[in-house]
Scaffold this motif. Structure first.
Motif, PDB file in Angstrom:
ATOM      1  N   ILE A  90      52.752  58.573   9.795  1.00 62.84           N
ATOM      2  CA  ILE A  90      52.213  59.798  10.378  1.00 62.84           C
ATOM      3  C   ILE A  90      51.185  59.381  11.419  1.00 62.84           C
ATOM      4  O   ILE A  90      50.273  58.603  11.136  1.00 62.84           O
ATOM      5  N   SER A  91      51.328  59.888  12.628  1.00 58.34           N
ATOM      6  CA  SER A  91      50.438  59.506  13.719  1.00 58.34           C
ATOM      7  C   SER A  91      49.825  60.755  14.362  1.00 58.34           C
ATOM      8  O   SER A  91      50.100  61.887  13.956  1.00 58.34           O
ATOM      9  N   GLU A  92      49.005  60.538  15.372  1.00 58.46           N
ATOM     10  CA  GLU A  92      48.407  61.649  16.117  1.00 58.46           C
ATOM     11  C   GLU A  92      49.483  62.576  16.663  1.00 58.46           C
ATOM     12  O   GLU A  92      49.303  63.804  16.692  1.00 58.46           O
ATOM     13  N   ASP A 126      48.799  56.234  10.209  1.00 58.46           N
ATOM     14  CA  ASP A 126      48.411  55.117  11.063  1.00 58.46           C
ATOM     15  C   ASP A 126      47.037  55.331  11.702  1.00 58.46           C
ATOM     16  O   ASP A 126      46.374  56.362  11.493  1.00 58.46           O
ATOM     17  N   LYS A 127      46.604  54.338  12.479  1.00 54.94           N
ATOM     18  CA  LYS A 127      45.273  54.366  13.080  1.00 54.94           C
ATOM     19  C   LYS A 127      45.068  55.589  13.961  1.00 54.94           C
ATOM     20  O   LYS A 127      44.027  56.248  13.893  1.00 54.94           O
ATOM     21  N   SER A 128      46.071  55.922  14.782  1.00 55.68           N
ATOM     22  CA  SER A 128      45.915  57.070  15.685  1.00 55.68           C
ATOM     23  C   SER A 128      45.770  58.369  14.905  1.00 55.68           C
ATOM     24  O   SER A 128      45.008  59.259  15.282  1.00 55.68           O
ATOM     25  N   GLY A 129      46.497  58.473  13.781  1.00 49.66           N
ATOM     26  CA  GLY A 129      46.381  59.661  12.949  1.00 49.66           C
ATOM     27  C   GLY A 129      45.013  59.758  12.299  1.00 49.66           C
ATOM     28  O   GLY A 129      44.418  60.849  12.216  1.00 49.66           O
ATOM     29  N   ALA A 130      44.501  58.621  11.828  1.00 44.69           N
ATOM     30  CA  ALA A 130      43.175  58.596  11.215  1.00 44.69           C
ATOM     31  C   ALA A 130      42.105  58.958  12.238  1.00 44.69           C
ATOM     32  O   ALA A 130      41.176  59.731  11.942  1.00 44.69           O
ATOM     33  N   GLU A 131      42.216  58.415  13.431  1.00 46.35           N
ATOM     34  CA  GLU A 131      41.240  58.718  14.477  1.00 46.35           C
ATOM     35  C   GLU A 131      41.291  60.191  14.861  1.00 46.35           C
ATOM     36  O   GLU A 131      40.252  60.820  15.117  1.00 46.35           O
ATOM     37  N   TYR A 132      42.487  60.746  14.888  1.00 44.03           N
ATOM     38  CA  TYR A 132      42.636  62.164  15.230  1.00 44.03           C
ATOM     39  C   TYR A 132      41.964  63.041  14.176  1.00 44.03           C
ATOM     40  O   TYR A 132      41.218  63.975  14.511  1.00 44.03           O
ATOM     41  N   HIS A 155      42.637  46.960   7.494  1.00 46.76           N
ATOM     42  CA  HIS A 155      42.546  48.246   6.786  1.00 46.76           C
ATOM     43  C   HIS A 155      41.955  49.338   7.677  1.00 46.76           C
ATOM     44  O   HIS A 155      41.081  50.106   7.269  1.00 46.76           O
ATOM     45  N   GLU A 156      42.455  49.420   8.908  1.00 47.95           N
ATOM     46  CA  GLU A 156      41.842  50.299   9.900  1.00 47.95           C
ATOM     47  C   GLU A 156      41.866  51.778   9.523  1.00 47.95           C
ATOM     48  O   GLU A 156      40.897  52.501   9.783  1.00 47.95           O
ATOM     49  N   THR A 157      42.956  52.255   8.922  1.00 48.94           N
ATOM     50  CA  THR A 157      43.005  53.672   8.553  1.00 48.94           C
ATOM     51  C   THR A 157      41.934  53.996   7.521  1.00 48.94           C
ATOM     52  O   THR A 157      41.190  54.975   7.652  1.00 48.94           O
ATOM     53  N   HIS A 158      41.852  53.182   6.469  1.00 54.98           N
ATOM     54  CA  HIS A 158      40.812  53.384   5.463  1.00 54.98           C
ATOM     55  C   HIS A 158      39.424  53.394   6.103  1.00 54.98           C
ATOM     56  O   HIS A 158      38.604  54.283   5.826  1.00 54.98           O
ATOM     57  N   LYS A 159      39.152  52.406   6.906  1.00 50.80           N
ATOM     58  CA  LYS A 159      37.797  52.251   7.447  1.00 50.80           C
ATOM     59  C   LYS A 159      37.421  53.381   8.395  1.00 50.80           C
ATOM     60  O   LYS A 159      36.267  53.836   8.402  1.00 50.80           O
TER      61      LYS A 159
END
Length: 205
Positions: A90-92, A126-132, A155-159
């Motif tokens: 799942i992404s942005e 993923d990272k883009s989804g987490a950032e969003y 562990h970018e999504t977690h962090k």
């Protein structure tokens, strides 16, 4: 009002993260009516087994532990988004098409919910989804896998989520849950100093 249980039963044969045998719970009857006057059971398991919450200490040195969680974040209205069509992650791109407001608790339903055991190739955020989601200032995000990320370096999504004080709820069972708005109760057991804790997660519809 309906109460919809979205928690994993705790058994010795349950699905665990990446099928790692070390993460399987051990359930032992320590006393029964053949040797005593009461029936008692002991459970030994990782706090990240089954349906559980990750706290910042799980991935961030000196991060907050479970006794510090704001319970209002896990006893709240939530939105379930159906992404069973998504491949791999799942992404942005997926999330940007949904209505997400500040303070929302988002539950991600994926094809993980449609198979008996997604194994090591589960759908993740993923990272883009987490950032969003961090940019939207949601209060929490849950997913129907035993990890919100799979093999991401660092562990970018977690962090991203934990450093933004976003609750991570993993190990949900969403097969029979339709996209929509619900009320979530995902109260963790209180184990002071722990980097996570099991929860009995339910939706009220």
């Amino acid at each position: 009002m309906k109460i919809l249980d979205i928690s994993m039963p705790i058994t010795e044969n349950m699905n665990v993260y990446k099928d790692d045998p070390a993460k399987r719970p051990v359930i032992t009857v320590v006393s029964d009516f053949s040797n005593g006057s009461a029936h008692e059971t002991k459970i030994e398991m990782n706090v990240h087994t089954g349906t559980h919450i990750d706290m910042p200490l799980h991935m961030l040195e000196n991060g907050q532990t479970i006794e510090n969680i704001n319970l209002e974040k896990v006893f709240t209205k939530c939105k379930v988004f159906d992404f069973v069509h998504a491949e791999e992650k799942i992404s942005e791109e997926h999330l940007s098409g949904k209505t997400i407001s500040e303070g929302d608790f988002i539950l991600l339903k994926t094809k993980n919910s449609l198979v008996e055991n997604p194994g090591k190739d589960f759908i993740y955020l993923d990272k883009s989804g987490a950032e969003y989601l961090a940019g939207k200032k949601v209060c929490g995000v849950g997913i129907d896998s035993l990890g919100i990320e799979r093999n991401q370096p660092g562990h970018e999504t977690h962090k991203i989520l934990l450093s933004s004080e976003i609750v991570i709820l993993e190990g949900l069972l969403l097969k029979n849950i339709e996209e929509g708005e619900y009320f979530l109760s995902a109260l963790p057991i209180n184990v002071p100093g722990a980097d996570g804790a099991p929860v009995r997660a339910v939706l009220f519809a």
